[in-house]
Design a protein around this motif. Structure first.
Motif, PDB file in Angstrom:
ATOM      1  N   ASP A 161     103.360  -1.052 -33.110  1.00  0.00           N
ATOM      2  CA  ASP A 161     102.213  -1.854 -32.764  1.00  0.00           C
ATOM      3  C   ASP A 161     101.319  -1.833 -33.954  1.00  0.00           C
ATOM      4  OD1 ASP A 161      99.678  -2.773 -31.641  1.00  0.00           O
ATOM      5  OD2 ASP A 161     100.657  -2.885 -29.777  1.00  0.00           O
ATOM      6  N   TYR A 162     100.360  -0.878 -33.939  1.00  0.00           N
ATOM      7  CA  TYR A 162      99.484  -0.712 -34.968  1.00  0.00           C
ATOM      8  C   TYR A 162     100.416  -0.429 -36.473  1.00  0.00           C
ATOM      9  CZ  TYR A 162      95.816   0.907 -38.517  1.00  0.00           C
ATOM     10  OH  TYR A 162      95.359   0.936 -39.446  1.00  0.00           O
ATOM     11  N   LEU A 163      99.818  -0.984 -37.446  1.00  0.00           N
ATOM     12  CA  LEU A 163     100.645  -0.907 -38.783  1.00  0.00           C
ATOM     13  C   LEU A 163      99.589  -0.771 -39.700  1.00  0.00           C
ATOM     14  CD1 LEU A 163     103.131  -1.416 -40.343  1.00  0.00           C
ATOM     15  CD2 LEU A 163     102.694  -3.799 -40.369  1.00  0.00           C
ATOM     16  N   ASP A 164      99.853  -0.174 -40.848  1.00  0.00           N
ATOM     17  CA  ASP A 164      99.257  -0.357 -42.022  1.00  0.00           C
ATOM     18  C   ASP A 164     100.106   0.304 -43.290  1.00  0.00           C
ATOM     19  OD1 ASP A 164      97.152  -0.842 -43.922  1.00  0.00           O
ATOM     20  OD2 ASP A 164      95.769   0.693 -43.171  1.00  0.00           O
ATOM     21  N   GLY A 171     100.919   0.348 -57.517  1.00  0.00           N
ATOM     22  CA  GLY A 171     101.626  -0.829 -57.160  1.00  0.00           C
ATOM     23  C   GLY A 171     102.852  -0.450 -56.809  1.00  0.00           C
ATOM     24  N   ARG A 172     103.357   0.216 -56.876  1.00  0.00           N
ATOM     25  CA  ARG A 172     105.134   0.364 -56.682  1.00  0.00           C
ATOM     26  C   ARG A 172     105.593   1.398 -55.550  1.00  0.00           C
ATOM     27  NH1 ARG A 172     104.501   0.987 -62.058  1.00  0.00           N
ATOM     28  NH2 ARG A 172     105.395   3.177 -61.994  1.00  0.00           N
ATOM     29  N   GLU A 173     104.460   2.012 -55.253  1.00  0.00           N
ATOM     30  CA  GLU A 173     104.629   3.109 -54.190  1.00  0.00           C
ATOM     31  C   GLU A 173     103.897   2.899 -53.044  1.00  0.00           C
ATOM     32  OE1 GLU A 173     105.902   7.115 -55.850  1.00  0.00           O
ATOM     33  OE2 GLU A 173     104.594   6.086 -57.076  1.00  0.00           O
ATOM     34  N   ALA A 174     104.017   3.284 -51.670  1.00  0.00           N
ATOM     35  CA  ALA A 174     103.172   2.909 -50.639  1.00  0.00           C
ATOM     36  C   ALA A 174     103.581   3.713 -49.490  1.00  0.00           C
ATOM     37  CB  ALA A 174     103.146   1.491 -50.115  1.00  0.00           C
ATOM     38  N   VAL A 175     102.913   3.959 -48.333  1.00  0.00           N
ATOM     39  CA  VAL A 175     103.373   4.589 -47.260  1.00  0.00           C
ATOM     40  C   VAL A 175     103.044   3.644 -45.913  1.00  0.00           C
ATOM     41  CG1 VAL A 175     102.557   6.398 -45.606  1.00  0.00           C
ATOM     42  CG2 VAL A 175     102.665   6.833 -48.102  1.00  0.00           C
ATOM     43  N   LEU A 176     103.939   3.311 -45.145  1.00  0.00           N
ATOM     44  CA  LEU A 176     103.909   2.676 -43.989  1.00  0.00           C
ATOM     45  C   LEU A 176     103.559   3.637 -42.722  1.00  0.00           C
ATOM     46  CD1 LEU A 176     106.353  -0.225 -42.932  1.00  0.00           C
ATOM     47  CD2 LEU A 176     105.856   1.717 -41.509  1.00  0.00           C
ATOM     48  N   VAL A 177     102.636   3.237 -41.914  1.00  0.00           N
ATOM     49  CA  VAL A 177     102.404   4.047 -40.776  1.00  0.00           C
ATOM     50  C   VAL A 177     102.450   3.021 -39.624  1.00  0.00           C
ATOM     51  CG1 VAL A 177     101.105   5.425 -39.508  1.00  0.00           C
ATOM     52  CG2 VAL A 177     101.139   5.794 -42.032  1.00  0.00           C
ATOM     53  N   ALA A 178     103.260   3.294 -38.426  1.00  0.00           N
ATOM     54  CA  ALA A 178     103.125   2.351 -37.572  1.00  0.00           C
ATOM     55  C   ALA A 178     103.395   3.163 -36.071  1.00  0.00           C
ATOM     56  CB  ALA A 178     104.403   1.476 -37.572  1.00  0.00           C
ATOM     57  N   ASN A 179     102.693   2.494 -35.140  1.00  0.00           N
ATOM     58  CA  ASN A 179     102.722   3.015 -33.683  1.00  0.00           C
ATOM     59  C   ASN A 179     103.865   2.581 -33.002  1.00  0.00           C
ATOM     60  OD1 ASN A 179     100.113   4.154 -33.955  1.00  0.00           O
ATOM     61  ND2 ASN A 179      99.185   2.743 -32.496  1.00  0.00           N
ATOM     62  N   GLN A 180     104.669   3.419 -32.184  1.00  0.00           N
ATOM     63  CA  GLN A 180     105.472   2.828 -31.396  1.00  0.00           C
ATOM     64  C   GLN A 180     105.184   2.902 -29.890  1.00  0.00           C
ATOM     65  OE1 GLN A 180     107.192   4.708 -34.259  1.00  0.00           O
ATOM     66  NE2 GLN A 180     107.685   2.770 -34.955  1.00  0.00           N
ATOM     67  N   GLU A 181     104.840   1.835 -29.239  1.00  0.00           N
ATOM     68  CA  GLU A 181     104.269   1.812 -28.227  1.00  0.00           C
ATOM     69  C   GLU A 181     105.121   2.010 -26.817  1.00  0.00           C
ATOM     70  OE1 GLU A 181     100.928  -0.858 -25.779  1.00  0.00           O
ATOM     71  OE2 GLU A 181     101.791  -1.858 -27.471  1.00  0.00           O
ATOM     72  N   TYR A 182     106.102   1.577 -26.621  1.00  0.00           N
ATOM     73  CA  TYR A 182     107.041   1.510 -25.234  1.00  0.00           C
ATOM     74  C   TYR A 182     108.217   1.158 -25.614  1.00  0.00           C
ATOM     75  CZ  TYR A 182     106.682  -3.604 -24.577  1.00  0.00           C
ATOM     76  OH  TYR A 182     106.752  -4.765 -24.425  1.00  0.00           O
ATOM     77  N   THR A 183     109.158   1.234 -24.304  1.00  0.00           N
ATOM     78  CA  THR A 183     110.462   0.880 -24.693  1.00  0.00           C
ATOM     79  C   THR A 183     110.809   0.333 -23.557  1.00  0.00           C
ATOM     80  OG1 THR A 183     111.100   3.004 -23.566  1.00  0.00           O
ATOM     81  CG2 THR A 183     111.128   3.206 -25.981  1.00  0.00           C
ATOM     82  N   GLY A 268     102.937  15.685 -27.308  1.00  0.00           N
ATOM     83  CA  GLY A 268     103.478  14.498 -27.047  1.00  0.00           C
ATOM     84  C   GLY A 268     102.295  13.306 -27.147  1.00  0.00           C
ATOM     85  N   THR A 269     102.689  12.270 -27.524  1.00  0.00           N
ATOM     86  CA  THR A 269     101.815  11.251 -27.396  1.00  0.00           C
ATOM     87  C   THR A 269     102.449   9.791 -27.109  1.00  0.00           C
ATOM     88  OG1 THR A 269     100.206   9.868 -28.712  1.00  0.00           O
ATOM     89  CG2 THR A 269     102.004  10.250 -29.941  1.00  0.00           C
ATOM     90  N   PHE A 270     102.129   8.970 -26.362  1.00  0.00           N
ATOM     91  CA  PHE A 270     102.872   7.649 -25.957  1.00  0.00           C
ATOM     92  C   PHE A 270     101.670   6.564 -25.382  1.00  0.00           C
ATOM     93  CE2 PHE A 270     103.160  11.125 -22.770  1.00  0.00           C
ATOM     94  CZ  PHE A 270     102.350  10.555 -21.962  1.00  0.00           C
ATOM     95  N   GLY A 271     102.307   5.328 -25.311  1.00  0.00           N
ATOM     96  CA  GLY A 271     101.573   4.296 -25.033  1.00  0.00           C
ATOM     97  C   GLY A 271     100.563   4.010 -26.140  1.00  0.00           C
ATOM     98  N   ASN A 272     101.046   4.161 -27.367  1.00  0.00           N
ATOM     99  CA  ASN A 272     100.083   4.167 -28.587  1.00  0.00           C
ATOM    100  C   ASN A 272     100.054   2.563 -29.092  1.00  0.00           C
ATOM    101  OD1 ASN A 272     101.879   6.935 -28.866  1.00  0.00           O
ATOM    102  ND2 ASN A 272     100.138   7.005 -29.772  1.00  0.00           N
ATOM    103  N   CYS A 273      98.895   2.026 -28.813  1.00  0.00           N
ATOM    104  CA  CYS A 273      98.828   0.647 -29.193  1.00  0.00           C
ATOM    105  C   CYS A 273      98.247   0.336 -30.634  1.00  0.00           C
ATOM    106  CB  CYS A 273      97.948   0.313 -28.066  1.00  0.00           C
ATOM    107  SG  CYS A 273      97.951  -1.728 -28.004  1.00  0.00           S
ATOM    108  N   ALA A 274      96.666   0.109 -30.555  1.00  0.00           N
ATOM    109  CA  ALA A 274      96.372  -0.340 -31.933  1.00  0.00           C
ATOM    110  C   ALA A 274      95.924   0.942 -32.496  1.00  0.00           C
ATOM    111  CB  ALA A 274      95.122  -1.305 -31.918  1.00  0.00           C
TER     112      ALA A 274
END
Length: 695
Positions: A161-164, A171-183, A268-274
């Motif tokens: 869900d949430y992404l940045d 400009g050649r390196e970056a870090v991606l972070v994303a939530n994983q909300e549900y299955t 733990g964490t879950f249901g992570n939305c935005a």
């Protein structure tokens, strides 16, 4: 809808489709079960009867004074984050982009049945990372027929869900972070051949929740990104990761369990939305629909207010982890340990992430921080529930612009102390002119003034009869007590980094105005049975984000103008916009244009969910233009706009949601031919992060 064990010979769990006929066309019943525990089927948790809306004659604040003071919006602040090698990166460029220099021809609406990701002419899309891709070792490669919890905890999670995308200065390196909300077990797993295999699938589901942190690389600016297996910052945070509570409620008796008698180390964490990216380079993640993961004693007012019940959970994790059966002695408080804002530092992969109690507990869609002119960190947050509220947190201490280790430690503590407020809106039109249809009142706008009502100030309760622990753990009850305004599902709430104004996505509320003591239309929520949602624009008094007064207006009343003439697009001609429904996540570009991703359009206007750009200034203010559409059953999440780089990123969530293991409904993003499951290959959807670049 409830989930039971798979029937003999069945290819997916048996689903009792309680939501069939009750979703009002918004979502698949499968999504309703797994994402929000059939929230729309259950009674509205907010049963408070206090009055929320006042006629203009009762207004206690001059709208003219507020708007005059707020006209000079706060100037945008340069945001920095340490990304690669400790060097500062400009977060403003990671969350903005897409103005006049980012030209595109809007796409036509795409029928909801189309299994394709559609982008404008002259653009192409490619996946960066997909569910199951290995993060630490290529030996953990995705094999749908041999999934284990151990492997999934080392792979990219499910339903991002949430992404940045935090880009380094080179400009050649970056870090991606994303939530994983549900299955969705029905399309993730083959039918379990034994009880032990069924239990292992539950453990895999737990490991697929949470967050993923992944390093990216590319050869030069403007080219597509690829992710790096085994990179230093790569990390998975799951339902089994140990966290730390901080803030006034840390150690509260309301947070203690038999496994954590100190009440300071939730697991733990879950249901992570935005979420949101802070000016100091950390990631905030909102724990949203946590109630569906628990069996609980549902008789207390607090549990009822959060939708907790004694029925079996949506996921059945209580079969593999006793803490999810909160009826058991010692685990009664386990649900209280969820529903918080989580902060993760992508530069510190070995550091325990933090749950901030000072920011309150509710179904957080996310939190987005701006720095006020006085230097205080101000976070805006929505509670994603029908008839729930809009919140603001103001830090006690001020932001340090430096990037030393000392400055970073200081800034990472800003959300640990401060004051929490809830919004009360007042309309400036007579209540007799708010008809519930979306027809504008005589002054030509839905607008008015508002105030931020304090729930606590620097850890001291401001709600009569509530201790500070009760305010923070049972924030919904505290907000009820002070008469906050009931909203139509406040989802993403984003400060505009160019203008300083605040934008609130109210996704929908088909219960508004229903028989049975449901609140009817108000000027801030002017439609009964609000199927398509709306967007609210807020201007803080004097352009000061710490102010307790604000002016507001409705920017968009969403829908398909060809079907519903009572749509509104900030006064722009409705016959010249792309149809849009169910606004969810928001983002901005370098010129301050608003980008909106949607969740629910297939069931409301019949088109696939998508991403839309909306100018906020000048003659094109309100002109909604569709940029992309996601595949069948999918939702558009976490938009990131890098216009100066010519790129747009989205997280594609739950593609093919209505399929089953033996009859998949989507093949995104790989589009292997149907029937390949019978050939021993994977032929189903994989939720993915996608980049769109010029062809």
């Amino acid at each position: 809808m409830t989930l039971t064990s798979p029937a003999p010979g069945s290819d997916r769990p048996q689903l009792k489709l309680l939501m069939t006929g009750a979703t009002h066309g918004k979502r698949s019943p499968v999504t309703c079960l797994y994402k929000c525990d059939n929230a729309c089927f259950h009674p509205v948790p907010n049963t408070s009867s206090n009055g929320y809306f006042r006629d203009i004659a009762d207004a206690v604040l001059s709208r003219r004074a507020v708007l005059a003071g707020g006209a000079a919006a706060a100037s945008a602040l340069v945001l920095t984050s340490a990304v690669a090698g400790g060097a500062p990166a400009t977060a403003a460029t990671t969350r903005r982009g897409g103005g006049a220099a980012f030209g595109f021809t809007p796409i036509a609406p795409v029928p909801a049945s189309v299994d394709a990701l559609t982008v404008p002419q002259g653009f192409r899309w490619t996946p960066i990372i997909r569910w199951g891709d290995p993060l630490f070792d290529r030996a953990d490669a995705f094999d749908p027929h041999a999934q284990t919890a151990e492997k999934q905890a080392r792979q990219f999670g499910y339903n991002n869900d949430y992404l940045d995308i935090l880009v380094a200065p080179n400009g050649r390196e970056a870090v991606l972070v994303a939530n994983q909300e549900y299955t969705n077990a029905g399309i993730m797993f083959p039918p379990a051949a034994s009880e032990e295999e069924r239990l292992e699938q539950l453990r895999v589901s737990k490991a697929a929740h949470g967050l993923s942190v992944v390093e990216l690389e590319r050869r030069r600016k403007g080219e597509p990104w690829s992710y790096v297996v085994g990179a230093r910052r790569n990390r998975r945070i799951t339902a089994d990761t140990t966290f730390v509570f901080d803030g006034p409620a840390a150690g509260s008796d309301l947070l203690k369990t038999v496994a954590d008698p100190s009440g300071t180390h939730p697991v733990g964490t879950f249901g992570n939305c935005a979420g949101g990216t802070t000016p100091w380079g950390t990631i905030l993640s909102g724990e949203e629909n946590f109630n569906g993961y628990f069996r609980a004693v549902g008789t207390s007012d607090a549990h009822k207010r959060y939708g907790l019940t004694e029925k079996a959970s949506s996921y059945g994790w209580e079969a593999v982890d006793p803490r999810f059966d909160a009826r058991q002695p010692g685990y009664e408080n386990e649900p209280n340990r969820f529903g918080w804002i989580v902060e993760v530092d992508p530069e510190a992969p070995d550091e325990a992430p933090v749950k901030h109690t000072a920011m309150g507990r509710f179904k957080h869609e996310g939190a987005n921080v701006t720095i006020s002119r006085s230097g205080h960190a101000v976070a805006y947050m929505g509670d994603d529930e029908r008839f729930d509220y809009l919140y603001k947190f103001v830090s006690k201490n001020t932001f340090r612009k430096g990037n030393s280790a000392r400055d970073r430690r200081h800034n990472k503590a800003l959300l640990s102390e401060g004051s929490l407020y809830v919004a009360r809106f007042t309309g400036d039109s007579p209540t007799s002119e708010i008809l519930g249809t979306g027809a504008l009142p005589s002054d030509g706008a839905f607008d008015g003034t508002g105030e931020w009502v304090a729930l606590h100030v620097n850890g001291v309760s401001k709600v009569p009869g509530f201790t500070i622990d009760q305010v923070l753990v049972n924030t919904r009850l505290a907000a009820d007590a002070v008469g906050a305004t009931k909203m139509d599902r406040c989802e993403d709430v984003e400060p505009n980094p160019v203008s300083g104004r605040i934008y609130v996505a109210c996704t929908n509320n088909t219960d508004r105005g229903k028989l049975g003591a449901k609140e009817g239309a108000t000027e801030a929520n002017p439609r009964n049975s609000n199927r398509d949602g709306h967007v609210v624009e807020i201007t803080e008094a004097r352009g000061d984000h710490t102010s307790t007064r604000f002016g507001w207006s409705i920017l968009i009343l969403a829908g398909d103008p060809a079907v519903n003439p009572l749509t509104y697009f900030a006064g722009f001609p409705a016959d010249q916009v792309s149809p849009i429904s169910c606004p969810d996540n928001l983002a901005f570009d370098s010129e301050g244009n608003l980008w909106i991703s949607t969740d629910g359009a297939p069931g409301t206007i019949g088109y696939g969910d998508g991403l839309f750009r909306v100018p906020l200034e000048g003659p094109r203010r309100g002109q909604v233009q569709q940029f992309l559409s996601v595949p069948r059953d999918g939702e558009t999440c976490g938009p990131v706009i890098h216009d100066r780089d010519g790129s747009v990123f989205v997280a594609v969530q739950h593609p093919g949601e209505d399929g089953s293991w033996g009859a998949q409904n989507s093949y995104f993003p790989d589009y292997i031919e149907p029937g390949s499951l019978r050939q021993g290959k994977w032929g189903g959807p994989r939720p993915s992060v996608v980049q769109v670049t010029r062809a």
